[in-house]
Design an enzyme around this catalytic site. Structure first.
Site, PDB file in Angstrom:
ATOM      1  N   LEU A 122      21.510  13.830 -16.076  1.00 35.22           N
ATOM      2  CA  LEU A 122      21.004  14.656 -17.186  1.00 35.22           C
ATOM      3  C   LEU A 122      22.147  15.404 -17.854  1.00 35.22           C
ATOM      4  O   LEU A 122      22.165  15.605 -19.053  1.00 35.22           O
ATOM      5  CB  LEU A 122      19.979  15.676 -16.656  1.00 35.22           C
ATOM      6  CG  LEU A 122      18.607  15.138 -16.285  1.00 35.22           C
ATOM      7  CD1 LEU A 122      17.775  16.228 -15.624  1.00 35.22           C
ATOM      8  CD2 LEU A 122      17.899  14.618 -17.517  1.00 35.22           C
ATOM      9  N   SER A 123      23.084  15.883 -17.032  1.00 42.69           N
ATOM     10  CA  SER A 123      24.255  16.550 -17.609  1.00 42.69           C
ATOM     11  C   SER A 123      25.360  16.627 -16.558  1.00 42.69           C
ATOM     12  O   SER A 123      25.095  16.444 -15.356  1.00 42.69           O
ATOM     13  CB  SER A 123      23.892  17.947 -18.099  1.00 42.69           C
ATOM     14  OG  SER A 123      23.798  18.803 -16.998  1.00 42.69           O
ATOM     15  N   ARG A 124      26.550  16.884 -17.066  1.00 38.30           N
ATOM     16  CA  ARG A 124      27.695  17.010 -16.161  1.00 38.30           C
ATOM     17  C   ARG A 124      28.214  18.436 -16.239  1.00 38.30           C
ATOM     18  O   ARG A 124      28.587  18.889 -17.320  1.00 38.30           O
ATOM     19  CB  ARG A 124      28.811  16.038 -16.554  1.00 38.30           C
ATOM     20  CG  ARG A 124      28.451  14.604 -16.283  1.00 38.30           C
ATOM     21  CD  ARG A 124      29.493  13.639 -16.828  1.00 38.30           C
ATOM     22  NE  ARG A 124      28.866  12.350 -17.063  1.00 38.30           N
ATOM     23  CZ  ARG A 124      28.629  11.456 -16.107  1.00 38.30           C
ATOM     24  NH1 ARG A 124      29.012  11.716 -14.872  1.00 38.30           N
ATOM     25  NH2 ARG A 124      28.028  10.314 -16.380  1.00 38.30           N
ATOM     26  N   GLY A 125      28.190  19.129 -15.113  1.00 36.71           N
ATOM     27  CA  GLY A 125      28.693  20.503 -15.080  1.00 36.71           C
ATOM     28  C   GLY A 125      30.094  20.505 -14.513  1.00 36.71           C
ATOM     29  O   GLY A 125      30.657  19.446 -14.201  1.00 36.71           O
ATOM     30  N   ARG A 127      30.959  21.635 -11.681  1.00 41.45           N
ATOM     31  CA  ARG A 127      30.988  21.438 -10.226  1.00 41.45           C
ATOM     32  C   ARG A 127      30.295  20.162  -9.774  1.00 41.45           C
ATOM     33  O   ARG A 127      30.214  19.877  -8.601  1.00 41.45           O
ATOM     34  CB  ARG A 127      30.343  22.644  -9.534  1.00 41.45           C
ATOM     35  CG  ARG A 127      31.173  23.900  -9.614  1.00 41.45           C
ATOM     36  CD  ARG A 127      30.431  25.074  -9.061  1.00 41.45           C
ATOM     37  NE  ARG A 127      29.303  25.441  -9.901  1.00 41.45           N
ATOM     38  CZ  ARG A 127      28.210  26.034  -9.460  1.00 41.45           C
ATOM     39  NH1 ARG A 127      28.085  26.314  -8.200  1.00 41.45           N
ATOM     40  NH2 ARG A 127      27.224  26.351 -10.290  1.00 41.45           N
ATOM     41  N   GLY A 128      29.725  19.418 -10.713  1.00 38.88           N
ATOM     42  CA  GLY A 128      29.048  18.187 -10.329  1.00 38.88           C
ATOM     43  C   GLY A 128      28.050  17.777 -11.380  1.00 38.88           C
ATOM     44  O   GLY A 128      28.022  18.345 -12.473  1.00 38.88           O
ATOM     45  N   LEU A 130      24.067  16.714 -12.752  1.00 37.83           N
ATOM     46  CA  LEU A 130      22.654  17.033 -12.588  1.00 37.83           C
ATOM     47  C   LEU A 130      21.861  15.749 -12.824  1.00 37.83           C
ATOM     48  O   LEU A 130      22.087  15.065 -13.821  1.00 37.83           O
ATOM     49  CB  LEU A 130      22.263  18.092 -13.610  1.00 37.83           C
ATOM     50  CG  LEU A 130      20.862  18.639 -13.396  1.00 37.83           C
ATOM     51  CD1 LEU A 130      20.904  19.775 -12.383  1.00 37.83           C
ATOM     52  CD2 LEU A 130      20.280  19.131 -14.710  1.00 37.83           C
ATOM     53  N   LYS A 144      20.918  18.925  -8.463  1.00 37.80           N
ATOM     54  CA  LYS A 144      22.328  19.168  -8.760  1.00 37.80           C
ATOM     55  C   LYS A 144      23.137  18.688  -7.563  1.00 37.80           C
ATOM     56  O   LYS A 144      22.907  19.147  -6.437  1.00 37.80           O
ATOM     57  CB  LYS A 144      22.580  20.652  -9.015  1.00 37.80           C
ATOM     58  CG  LYS A 144      23.963  20.915  -9.589  1.00 37.80           C
ATOM     59  CD  LYS A 144      24.377  22.360  -9.458  1.00 37.80           C
ATOM     60  CE  LYS A 144      23.803  23.220 -10.530  1.00 37.80           C
ATOM     61  NZ  LYS A 144      24.309  24.606 -10.437  1.00 37.80           N
ATOM     62  N   ASP A 242      26.970  36.034 -14.321  1.00 40.24           N
ATOM     63  CA  ASP A 242      27.445  34.845 -15.036  1.00 40.24           C
ATOM     64  C   ASP A 242      26.417  34.425 -16.088  1.00 40.24           C
ATOM     65  O   ASP A 242      26.128  33.240 -16.259  1.00 40.24           O
ATOM     66  CB  ASP A 242      27.678  33.710 -14.025  1.00 40.24           C
ATOM     67  CG  ASP A 242      28.452  32.552 -14.627  1.00 40.24           C
ATOM     68  OD1 ASP A 242      29.165  32.760 -15.631  1.00 40.24           O
ATOM     69  OD2 ASP A 242      28.334  31.419 -14.112  1.00 40.24           O
TER      70      ASP A 242
END
Ligand SMILES: Nc1ncnc2c1ncn2[C@@H]1O[C@H](COP(=O)(O)OP(=O)(O)OP(=O)(O)O)[C@@H](O)[C@H]1O
Length: 400
Positions: A122-125, A127-128, A130, A144, A242
């Site tokens: 679904l997405s790339r953050g 830290r890894g 999703l 995640k 945050d």
């Protein structure tokens, strides 16, 4: 050789009493035998039951142990080895030891995400990734996947997030459904937020066109409610630390929820202040914050999000730019009422009551003041926004 009972117990020669006593002795003997058999049978049964129960207990203990390590010994034979390293991590997480969060088997999440396939990303953050996952036929969830569990910082953030989200339950805070630990991989399972992040809605391909003025007000009120819960209703108070538009997630009805609790912390250390009873105690404690003024930092971040909602601009236009080029540099222009409607996000220009616009702009300006103690409490922010939101969206505004 069998001796007839009547003979075996025949009275001595010459004895006077015949029949009846002999019959009595025979019956007692028979009874004793039966009691003996019954005793042996019941104690055998008892032994078998005890052994069975012990076996059951042992089996349950082993099952629980495997579950807590997120490992099913029937799969991946070499995964059993990793239980040695994962167990201490899991038990460091406070809530696990209290049994409040499900620990998923890694293999289950692997299957649910189609082996963490690209098509499920679904997405790339930072830290890894999703992933979309199907744990049952009815609904999908998100997973995640964080690699690099050996890294102390990543590990700390993972533990922090899992621990806080296990304790905090609120309609405006993302729900965590469980987690898993497998070798160097950590996974957290969340509810699915169909409309992604506020950042992607505002600055993605749709450029905020899906967010009307009223939806923006609803999102602002939802975030303020979530923050108010953390600051005012958690004991001890919690600060997020945050808060940003990429950490605000939107469900299918555009209900906003705060996510990413990797940096969240208890507001202050002086627990004694919390015992001052009731609201005053909590309110007072917020002013006795150490030098970090953490709750007022959350208020500042909330102000920045409000500015993003009004202006449709990113927090910083280019990631490399300094704070002097951030959305906050627009603050002086917000105080100019005559010009305010012209600097708004084009997607909402002319769509709101001007009095409402002035009020929201004034709240945003207050929240981003450089001096933390001049910033309002999130509860005051919330109560000044609620009257601007229609009743059916969770506010108190009656539209005639
Ligand atoms: N539960 C969810 N449902 C739908 N989308 C989500 C969900 N959680 C996160 N996302 C999307 O994934 C993006 C990345 O989220 P994630 O929390 O993984 O970021 P991150 O790794 O913490 O990145 P960063 O540290 O840069 O914020 C979010 O901005 C959002 O678009």
């Amino acid at each position: 050789q069998e001796i007839p009972i009547s003979q075996a117990y025949s009275p001595p020669v010459g004895a006077q009493s015949p029949g009846p006593p002999i019959v009595k002795v025979v019956l007692r003997q028979d009874l004793n035998k039966k009691i003996l058999i019954a005793l042996i049978a019941s104690s055998t049964l008892l032994c078998v039951t005890v052994i069975f129960l012990l076996y059951l207990l042992l089996w349950r203990y082993r099952y629980m142990k495997n579950n807590f390590t997120g490992i099913n010994p029937n799969h991946h034979p070499d995964s059993v080895r990793s239980s040695v390293s994962t167990k201490p991590i899991i038990h460091k997480i406070d809530s696990v030891t209290k049994g409040t969060i499900p620990v998923y088997e890694y293999q289950l999440l692997e299957t649910a995400t189609n082996k963490f396939s690209e098509s499920n990303v679904l997405s790339r953050g930072s830290r890894g990734c999703l992933y979309r996952a199907c744990l049952d036929e009815k609904s999908s969830v998100t997973v995640k996947k964080i690699d690099g569990g050996g890294d102390t910082d990543i590990e700390k953030q993972f533990e922090n997030e899992v621990d806080w989200l296990a304790k905090i339950k609120h309609q405006n805070i993302i729900s965590m459904l469980g987690f898993s630990v497998y070798r160097q991989t950590r996974c957290i399972v969340y509810e699915m937020m169909q409309n992604g992040s506020l950042e992607s809605q505002l600055h993605g391909p749709s450029q905020g066109s899906g967010l009307t003025w009223q939806l923006r007000m609803k999102i602002a009120v939802d975030i303020a409610r979530g923050l108010e819960y953390l600051h005012e209703h958690c004991h001890p108070p919690v600060v997020h630390r945050d808060l940003k538009s990429s950490n605000i997630l939107l469900d299918s009805h555009f209900n906003a929820k705060i996510s990413d609790f990797g940096y969240a912390a208890v507001l202050m250390t002086q627990r004694k202040n919390l015992k001052l009873n009731g609201t005053l105690g909590n309110r007072a404690s917020q002013y006795i914050v150490d030098g970090k003024v953490a709750d007022k930092n959350d208020v500042y971040s909330f102000g920045v999000i409000l500015l993003e909602l009004l202006l449709g601009k990113r927090w910083v236009e280019k990631p490399s730019t300094t704070e002097s080029e951030s959305v906050v540099t627009w603050v002086p222009k917000l105080s100019d009422r005559a010009n305010l409607p012209n600097i708004l996000d084009p997607a909402i220009k002319g769509s709101m009551d001007l009095k409402h616009l002035y009020q929201v702009a004034a709240v945003a300006v207050l929240c981003v003041q450089p001096e933390p103690s001049y910033r309002p409490l999130i509860t005051d922010v919330l109560h000044s926004l609620i009257p601007l939101l229609p009743l059916d969206l969770g506010g108190s505004l009656r539209i005639l």
